[in-house]
Motif scaffolding. Sequence first.
Motif, PDB file in Angstrom:
ATOM      1  N   TRP A  17       0.366   5.191   1.163  1.00 37.78           N
ATOM      2  CA  TRP A  17      -0.482   6.103   1.921  1.00 37.78           C
ATOM      3  C   TRP A  17       0.084   7.502   1.704  1.00 37.78           C
ATOM      4  O   TRP A  17       1.157   7.825   2.213  1.00 37.78           O
ATOM      5  CB  TRP A  17      -0.427   5.736   3.393  1.00 37.78           C
ATOM      6  CG  TRP A  17      -1.727   5.771   4.116  1.00 37.78           C
ATOM      7  CD1 TRP A  17      -2.397   6.867   4.541  1.00 37.78           C
ATOM      8  CD2 TRP A  17      -2.501   4.646   4.520  1.00 37.78           C
ATOM      9  NE1 TRP A  17      -3.537   6.509   5.186  1.00 37.78           N
ATOM     10  CE2 TRP A  17      -3.630   5.153   5.190  1.00 37.78           C
ATOM     11  CE3 TRP A  17      -2.353   3.270   4.385  1.00 37.78           C
ATOM     12  CZ2 TRP A  17      -4.609   4.327   5.731  1.00 37.78           C
ATOM     13  CZ3 TRP A  17      -3.326   2.448   4.924  1.00 37.78           C
ATOM     14  CH2 TRP A  17      -4.435   2.975   5.589  1.00 37.78           C
ATOM     15  N   VAL A  34      -6.049  -2.963  -8.024  1.00 39.87           N
ATOM     16  CA  VAL A  34      -5.719  -1.777  -7.242  1.00 39.87           C
ATOM     17  C   VAL A  34      -7.016  -1.202  -6.680  1.00 39.87           C
ATOM     18  O   VAL A  34      -8.000  -1.033  -7.407  1.00 39.87           O
ATOM     19  CB  VAL A  34      -4.985  -0.719  -8.091  1.00 39.87           C
ATOM     20  CG1 VAL A  34      -4.747   0.551  -7.291  1.00 39.87           C
ATOM     21  CG2 VAL A  34      -3.672  -1.267  -8.623  1.00 39.87           C
ATOM     22  N   TYR A  73      -3.551   3.711  -1.816  1.00 41.72           N
ATOM     23  CA  TYR A  73      -3.562   2.716  -2.889  1.00 41.72           C
ATOM     24  C   TYR A  73      -3.217   1.366  -2.283  1.00 41.72           C
ATOM     25  O   TYR A  73      -2.137   1.202  -1.715  1.00 41.72           O
ATOM     26  CB  TYR A  73      -2.519   3.064  -3.960  1.00 41.72           C
ATOM     27  CG  TYR A  73      -2.763   4.380  -4.636  1.00 41.72           C
ATOM     28  CD1 TYR A  73      -3.488   4.444  -5.821  1.00 41.72           C
ATOM     29  CD2 TYR A  73      -2.276   5.566  -4.100  1.00 41.72           C
ATOM     30  CE1 TYR A  73      -3.718   5.655  -6.450  1.00 41.72           C
ATOM     31  CE2 TYR A  73      -2.504   6.787  -4.719  1.00 41.72           C
ATOM     32  CZ  TYR A  73      -3.224   6.822  -5.885  1.00 41.72           C
ATOM     33  OH  TYR A  73      -3.456   8.018  -6.509  1.00 41.72           O
ATOM     34  N   ARG A 115       5.164   3.706   2.154  1.00 39.39           N
ATOM     35  CA  ARG A 115       4.869   2.429   1.505  1.00 39.39           C
ATOM     36  C   ARG A 115       4.833   1.355   2.585  1.00 39.39           C
ATOM     37  O   ARG A 115       5.760   1.243   3.397  1.00 39.39           O
ATOM     38  CB  ARG A 115       5.936   2.080   0.472  1.00 39.39           C
ATOM     39  CG  ARG A 115       5.661   0.734  -0.180  1.00 39.39           C
ATOM     40  CD  ARG A 115       6.770   0.329  -1.117  1.00 39.39           C
ATOM     41  NE  ARG A 115       6.630  -1.076  -1.444  1.00 39.39           N
ATOM     42  CZ  ARG A 115       6.720  -1.563  -2.661  1.00 39.39           C
ATOM     43  NH1 ARG A 115       6.970  -0.772  -3.678  1.00 39.39           N
ATOM     44  NH2 ARG A 115       6.574  -2.859  -2.871  1.00 39.39           N
ATOM     45  N   HIS A 152      -2.481  -2.287  -3.447  1.00 39.43           N
ATOM     46  CA  HIS A 152      -2.092  -2.960  -4.678  1.00 39.43           C
ATOM     47  C   HIS A 152      -1.977  -4.450  -4.410  1.00 39.43           C
ATOM     48  O   HIS A 152      -1.112  -4.884  -3.636  1.00 39.43           O
ATOM     49  CB  HIS A 152      -0.749  -2.387  -5.146  1.00 39.43           C
ATOM     50  CG  HIS A 152      -0.388  -2.796  -6.524  1.00 39.43           C
ATOM     51  ND1 HIS A 152       0.455  -2.056  -7.290  1.00 39.43           N
ATOM     52  CD2 HIS A 152      -0.762  -3.845  -7.299  1.00 39.43           C
ATOM     53  CE1 HIS A 152       0.600  -2.641  -8.467  1.00 39.43           C
ATOM     54  NE2 HIS A 152      -0.137  -3.726  -8.487  1.00 39.43           N
ATOM     55  N   GLN A 173      -4.564  10.081  -0.015  1.00 37.33           N
ATOM     56  CA  GLN A 173      -4.885   9.099  -1.036  1.00 37.33           C
ATOM     57  C   GLN A 173      -4.222   7.796  -0.608  1.00 37.33           C
ATOM     58  O   GLN A 173      -3.083   7.812  -0.140  1.00 37.33           O
ATOM     59  CB  GLN A 173      -4.376   9.510  -2.407  1.00 37.33           C
ATOM     60  CG  GLN A 173      -5.153  10.651  -3.006  1.00 37.33           C
ATOM     61  CD  GLN A 173      -4.693  10.990  -4.403  1.00 37.33           C
ATOM     62  OE1 GLN A 173      -3.577  10.687  -4.786  1.00 37.33           O
ATOM     63  NE2 GLN A 173      -5.565  11.608  -5.156  1.00 37.33           N
ATOM     64  N   VAL A 226      -8.412   2.162  -4.596  1.00 35.71           N
ATOM     65  CA  VAL A 226      -7.991   3.546  -4.351  1.00 35.71           C
ATOM     66  C   VAL A 226      -9.028   4.254  -3.496  1.00 35.71           C
ATOM     67  O   VAL A 226     -10.229   4.214  -3.791  1.00 35.71           O
ATOM     68  CB  VAL A 226      -7.820   4.314  -5.684  1.00 35.71           C
ATOM     69  CG1 VAL A 226      -7.405   5.752  -5.421  1.00 35.71           C
ATOM     70  CG2 VAL A 226      -6.818   3.617  -6.586  1.00 35.71           C
ATOM     71  N   CYS A 227      -8.553   4.919  -2.464  1.00 37.61           N
ATOM     72  CA  CYS A 227      -9.382   5.781  -1.626  1.00 37.61           C
ATOM     73  C   CYS A 227      -8.775   7.174  -1.682  1.00 37.61           C
ATOM     74  O   CYS A 227      -7.564   7.341  -1.548  1.00 37.61           O
ATOM     75  CB  CYS A 227      -9.390   5.274  -0.188  1.00 37.61           C
ATOM     76  SG  CYS A 227     -10.372   6.310   0.920  1.00 37.61           S
ATOM     77  N   SER A 228      -9.627   8.167  -1.890  1.00 35.33           N
ATOM     78  CA  SER A 228      -9.119   9.525  -2.012  1.00 35.33           C
ATOM     79  C   SER A 228     -10.092  10.501  -1.358  1.00 35.33           C
ATOM     80  O   SER A 228     -11.300  10.418  -1.567  1.00 35.33           O
ATOM     81  CB  SER A 228      -8.950   9.875  -3.497  1.00 35.33           C
ATOM     82  OG  SER A 228      -8.379  11.145  -3.652  1.00 35.33           O
ATOM     83  N   ALA A 250       0.831  -1.194   0.000  1.00 35.74           N
ATOM     84  CA  ALA A 250       0.000   0.000   0.000  1.00 35.74           C
ATOM     85  C   ALA A 250       0.864   1.241   0.000  1.00 35.74           C
ATOM     86  O   ALA A 250       1.966   1.255   0.574  1.00 35.74           O
ATOM     87  CB  ALA A 250      -0.910   0.002   1.221  1.00 35.74           C
TER      88      ALA A 250
END
Length: 107
Positions: free
Chosen positions: A15, A90, A101, A25, A103, A99, A92-94, A13
């Motif tokens: 962040w 993937v 991710y 990461r 993966h 944000q 994704v939250c934003s 991930a």
Amino acid sequence: MDIAKLKIADVYAFWLDLDDQEFDRYELVSGSIRKNNEHQAIRFGLRKGDDEFEVVIRHDDEDWFFKSDAYDDPEEEFLIHFFSGKEEIVFVCSDAYEQIYFHFILA
């Protein structure tokens, strides 16, 4: 997508903090992936150094959500977007502050 059929080889991930323009990461905690077919959910641990927490990603009939004990309220769910590639997924939250991710590398 059927959670039970997913063969996940790895998860990591990113962040991203939008205010500070920095990111972290996180790597998968080995052996932490658990699937709950009844609730269409995947639980896994992430780690960066000594910082370790759990994430749950779940799917209802239409949307994907995640929650994490990294937040003050570990039961609060956040809407995430799903993107599928040939051998990876993937999520994704934003929002206005960050944000995220998630993966997934598929086996």
